[in-house]
Design a protein around this motif. Structure first.
Motif, PDB file in Angstrom:
ATOM      1  N   ALA A 161       0.821  -1.207   0.000  1.00  0.00           N
ATOM      2  CA  ALA A 161       0.000   0.000   0.000  1.00  0.00           C
ATOM      3  C   ALA A 161       0.859   1.262   0.000  1.00  0.00           C
ATOM      4  CB  ALA A 161      -0.930  -0.005   1.213  1.00  0.00           C
ATOM      5  N   LEU A 162       1.944   1.257   0.765  1.00  0.00           N
ATOM      6  CA  LEU A 162       2.779   2.454   0.894  1.00  0.00           C
ATOM      7  C   LEU A 162       3.571   2.761  -0.368  1.00  0.00           C
ATOM      8  CD1 LEU A 162       4.190   2.195   4.529  1.00  0.00           C
ATOM      9  CD2 LEU A 162       2.631   3.930   3.635  1.00  0.00           C
ATOM     10  N   VAL A 163       3.848   1.756  -1.175  1.00  0.00           N
ATOM     11  CA  VAL A 163       4.620   1.998  -2.405  1.00  0.00           C
ATOM     12  C   VAL A 163       3.934   3.045  -3.275  1.00  0.00           C
ATOM     13  CG1 VAL A 163       5.242   0.939  -4.620  1.00  0.00           C
ATOM     14  CG2 VAL A 163       5.856  -0.189  -2.486  1.00  0.00           C
ATOM     15  N   ASN A 164       2.608   3.020  -3.316  1.00  0.00           N
ATOM     16  CA  ASN A 164       1.860   3.969  -4.141  1.00  0.00           C
ATOM     17  C   ASN A 164       1.303   5.147  -3.360  1.00  0.00           C
ATOM     18  OD1 ASN A 164       1.999   2.787  -6.828  1.00  0.00           O
ATOM     19  ND2 ASN A 164       0.768   1.122  -5.985  1.00  0.00           N
ATOM     20  N   ALA A 165       1.446   5.142  -2.041  1.00  0.00           N
ATOM     21  CA  ALA A 165       0.942   6.246  -1.233  1.00  0.00           C
ATOM     22  C   ALA A 165       1.855   7.459  -1.370  1.00  0.00           C
ATOM     23  CB  ALA A 165       0.850   5.819   0.234  1.00  0.00           C
ATOM     24  N   TRP A 166       1.266   8.645  -1.356  1.00  0.00           N
ATOM     25  CA  TRP A 166       2.012   9.898  -1.465  1.00  0.00           C
ATOM     26  C   TRP A 166       2.846   9.953  -2.739  1.00  0.00           C
ATOM     27  CZ3 TRP A 166       0.504  13.855   1.353  1.00  0.00           C
ATOM     28  CH2 TRP A 166      -0.273  13.561   2.492  1.00  0.00           C
ATOM     29  N   GLY A 167       2.223   9.526  -3.824  1.00  0.00           N
ATOM     30  CA  GLY A 167       2.864   9.580  -5.132  1.00  0.00           C
ATOM     31  C   GLY A 167       3.340   8.221  -5.580  1.00  0.00           C
ATOM     32  N   THR A 168       2.961   7.848  -6.798  1.00  0.00           N
ATOM     33  CA  THR A 168       3.371   6.552  -7.342  1.00  0.00           C
ATOM     34  C   THR A 168       4.851   6.578  -7.708  1.00  0.00           C
ATOM     35  OG1 THR A 168       2.878   7.206  -9.613  1.00  0.00           O
ATOM     36  CG2 THR A 168       1.073   6.219  -8.322  1.00  0.00           C
ATOM     37  N   PRO A 169       5.477   5.416  -7.868  1.00  0.00           N
ATOM     38  CA  PRO A 169       6.866   5.391  -8.332  1.00  0.00           C
ATOM     39  C   PRO A 169       7.055   6.142  -9.648  1.00  0.00           C
ATOM     40  CG  PRO A 169       6.238   3.241  -7.493  1.00  0.00           C
ATOM     41  CD  PRO A 169       4.988   4.064  -7.502  1.00  0.00           C
ATOM     42  N   ALA A 170       6.085   6.040 -10.548  1.00  0.00           N
ATOM     43  CA  ALA A 170       6.186   6.746 -11.834  1.00  0.00           C
ATOM     44  C   ALA A 170       6.227   8.256 -11.623  1.00  0.00           C
ATOM     45  CB  ALA A 170       5.020   6.358 -12.734  1.00  0.00           C
ATOM     46  N   PHE A 171       5.385   8.757 -10.731  1.00  0.00           N
ATOM     47  CA  PHE A 171       5.373  10.203 -10.447  1.00  0.00           C
ATOM     48  C   PHE A 171       6.718  10.654  -9.896  1.00  0.00           C
ATOM     49  CE2 PHE A 171       4.987  13.344  -7.013  1.00  0.00           C
ATOM     50  CZ  PHE A 171       4.613  14.456  -7.753  1.00  0.00           C
ATOM     51  N   HIS A 172       7.253   9.905  -8.949  1.00  0.00           N
ATOM     52  CA  HIS A 172       8.508  10.330  -8.323  1.00  0.00           C
ATOM     53  C   HIS A 172       9.699  10.173  -9.263  1.00  0.00           C
ATOM     54  CE1 HIS A 172       6.886  11.416  -4.484  1.00  0.00           C
ATOM     55  NE2 HIS A 172       6.222  10.262  -4.402  1.00  0.00           N
ATOM     56  N   ARG A 173       9.680   9.158 -10.094  1.00  0.00           N
ATOM     57  CA  ARG A 173      10.743   9.045 -11.106  1.00  0.00           C
ATOM     58  C   ARG A 173      10.684  10.227 -12.079  1.00  0.00           C
ATOM     59  NH1 ARG A 173       9.877   3.319 -10.306  1.00  0.00           N
ATOM     60  NH2 ARG A 173      11.895   2.318  -9.850  1.00  0.00           N
ATOM     61  N   ALA A 174       9.479  10.641 -12.425  1.00  0.00           N
ATOM     62  CA  ALA A 174       9.325  11.787 -13.323  1.00  0.00           C
ATOM     63  C   ALA A 174       9.856  13.058 -12.668  1.00  0.00           C
ATOM     64  CB  ALA A 174       7.860  11.953 -13.710  1.00  0.00           C
ATOM     65  N   ARG A 175       9.645  13.217 -11.370  1.00  0.00           N
ATOM     66  CA  ARG A 175      10.165  14.415 -10.679  1.00  0.00           C
ATOM     67  C   ARG A 175      11.682  14.406 -10.654  1.00  0.00           C
ATOM     68  NH1 ARG A 175       7.811  17.244  -5.435  1.00  0.00           N
ATOM     69  NH2 ARG A 175       8.352  15.331  -4.339  1.00  0.00           N
ATOM     70  N   VAL A 176      12.268  13.234 -10.434  1.00  0.00           N
ATOM     71  CA  VAL A 176      13.731  13.149 -10.451  1.00  0.00           C
ATOM     72  C   VAL A 176      14.264  13.469 -11.844  1.00  0.00           C
ATOM     73  CG1 VAL A 176      15.703  11.607 -10.194  1.00  0.00           C
ATOM     74  CG2 VAL A 176      13.821  11.494  -8.549  1.00  0.00           C
ATOM     75  N   LEU A 177      13.633  12.883 -12.867  1.00  0.00           N
ATOM     76  CA  LEU A 177      14.056  13.130 -14.240  1.00  0.00           C
ATOM     77  C   LEU A 177      13.928  14.606 -14.592  1.00  0.00           C
ATOM     78  CD1 LEU A 177      14.971  12.134 -17.013  1.00  0.00           C
ATOM     79  CD2 LEU A 177      12.564  11.642 -17.532  1.00  0.00           C
ATOM     80  N   GLU A 178      12.832  15.215 -14.229  1.00  0.00           N
ATOM     81  CA  GLU A 178      12.619  16.625 -14.526  1.00  0.00           C
ATOM     82  C   GLU A 178      13.712  17.487 -13.897  1.00  0.00           C
ATOM     83  OE1 GLU A 178       9.260  20.141 -13.860  1.00  0.00           O
ATOM     84  OE2 GLU A 178       8.965  18.131 -13.048  1.00  0.00           O
ATOM     85  N   SER A 179      14.083  17.158 -12.662  1.00  0.00           N
ATOM     86  CA  SER A 179      15.129  17.917 -12.000  1.00  0.00           C
ATOM     87  C   SER A 179      16.482  17.756 -12.688  1.00  0.00           C
ATOM     88  CB  SER A 179      15.243  17.462 -10.536  1.00  0.00           C
ATOM     89  OG  SER A 179      16.328  18.079  -9.891  1.00  0.00           O
ATOM     90  N   LEU A 180      16.785  16.536 -13.117  1.00  0.00           N
ATOM     91  CA  LEU A 180      18.064  16.277 -13.759  1.00  0.00           C
ATOM     92  C   LEU A 180      18.138  16.952 -15.120  1.00  0.00           C
ATOM     93  CD1 LEU A 180      18.506  12.512 -12.880  1.00  0.00           C
ATOM     94  CD2 LEU A 180      19.666  14.454 -11.831  1.00  0.00           C
ATOM     95  N   VAL A 181      17.043  16.907 -15.868  1.00  0.00           N
ATOM     96  CA  VAL A 181      17.009  17.540 -17.183  1.00  0.00           C
ATOM     97  C   VAL A 181      17.128  19.063 -17.058  1.00  0.00           C
ATOM     98  CG1 VAL A 181      15.579  18.007 -19.207  1.00  0.00           C
ATOM     99  CG2 VAL A 181      15.728  15.686 -18.292  1.00  0.00           C
ATOM    100  N   ARG A 182      16.463  19.611 -16.034  1.00  0.00           N
ATOM    101  CA  ARG A 182      16.475  21.054 -15.832  1.00  0.00           C
ATOM    102  C   ARG A 182      17.867  21.565 -15.496  1.00  0.00           C
ATOM    103  NH1 ARG A 182      12.607  21.155 -12.465  1.00  0.00           N
ATOM    104  NH2 ARG A 182      13.827  21.247 -10.551  1.00  0.00           N
ATOM    105  N   THR A 183      18.619  20.751 -14.753  1.00  0.00           N
ATOM    106  CA  THR A 183      19.956  21.180 -14.382  1.00  0.00           C
ATOM    107  C   THR A 183      20.981  20.914 -15.470  1.00  0.00           C
ATOM    108  OG1 THR A 183      20.349  19.042 -13.304  1.00  0.00           O
ATOM    109  CG2 THR A 183      19.506  20.830 -11.922  1.00  0.00           C
TER     110      THR A 183
END
Length: 304
Positions: A282-304
């Motif tokens: 249950a917690l794996v998808n709570a407070w954002g799915t893995p896909a959402f968090h991977r996208a946030r990491v990718l967005e940060s890396l691309v932006r920098t």
């Protein structure tokens, strides 16, 4: 950089473990799942007396992670992330004397344990509202009671992005603690269970499975610790998302390995291990799915 807890933090972690180890959290979780919240609420009061519910506003993210790892390791039920991580920051208030919960769609579509919370809130269009409670939904983890909520009156709120990131970090620490518990219980079991005259833990296949879990958890821990230490920095969103992905992957790997090494008994609800297996799922998808968090990491890396 080498990170380690100071003496006060180590003492806090030790105290929490001792309190929770003697509190029969398994019985509290099973009762909570069955609709009897009394043991869980008693445990909530005990932890509140030790400052766990005040950490978000009176301590650092490091102490928050210490507490939530202990909550995950001992399988403590209740809306802890909502009440002790997100809402104190969102409301800029000390909620240590109350239990509150919140829905934050789309990442948290339902309010957890709204049936026991004194305050139920909801976020809509980046605005915080009080909420009315609607239909209950069944979670894979029976100790998680999920409720639909509808926004009612607007509430003055603080930094909701900051609150969300602290909640993500707290959930990551919970996953880390749950993964550690599953691994510890699995190691204990394979040292006791015999097959063909040998402990099953002596077989290389079993050793390799559990070693992979140990490595995954050890790689996730620095990301959780690093996100906690750098929580006030400019890379907060990236760091907590990376921590959530790593902790979720490691805990899920621990669940799969734990289920396999326990064999058929691992599939039974009577085995205490099931409480952690379902909580991790249950917690794996709570407070954002893995896909959402991977996208946030990718967005940060691309932006920098």
């Amino acid at each position: 950089m080498k990170f380690s807890h100071d003496k006060e933090q180590r003492d806090f972690a030790t105290t929490l473990d001792k309190v929770l180890a003697g509190a029969d959290t398994v019985a509290a979780a099973r009762a909570w799942a069955a609709g009897d919240s009394a043991p869980g609420l008693a445990l909530w009061r005990t932890l509140a007396e030790r400052g766990v519910t005040s950490l978000a506003t009176h301590a650092t993210a490091v102490e928050v992670c210490i507490a939530f790892e202990a909550l995950g390791r001992h399988g403590v039920p209740g809306p802890w992330v909502e009440s002790a991580a997100f809402l104190p920051i969102a409301l800029e208030a000390d909620l240590s004397q109350t239990i509150a919960t919140v829905a934050v769609p789309p990442h948290v579509p339902f309010a957890l344990d709204a049936d026991v919370a004194q305050h139920v809130l909801a976020v809509e269009d980046s605005t915080l509202f009080t909420a009315t409670v609607g239909t209950r939904h069944v979670s894979l983890d029976r100790a998680r009671h999920l409720f639909e909520v509808s926004p009612h009156e607007r509430v003055e709120a603080g930094d909701l992005d900051l609150a969300f990131d602290l909640a993500v970090l707290a959930a990551s620490a919970q996953l880390l603690g749950a993964g550690e518990r599953i691994l510890a219980d699995s190691v204990t079991y394979v040292k006791q269970r015999t097959q063909f005259g040998r402990e099953i833990g002596s077989y290389q296949a079993i050793k390799h499975q559990l070693a992979d879990v140990r490595i995954a958890l050890d790689f996730a821990r620095p990301l959780v610790d690093g996100a906690a230490v750098g929580f006030e920095g400019t890379d907060r969103a990236r760091d907590v998302s990376a921590a959530k992905v790593a902790a979720g992957d490691a805990a899920y790997l621990a669940s799969r390995a734990g289920l396999q090494v326990h064999g058929a008994i691992g599939y039974t609800a009577e085995l205490d291990l099931s409480l952690w297996l379902l909580k991790v799922r249950a917690l794996v998808n709570a407070w954002g799915t893995p896909a959402f968090h991977r996208a946030r990491v990718l967005e940060s890396l691309v932006r920098t």
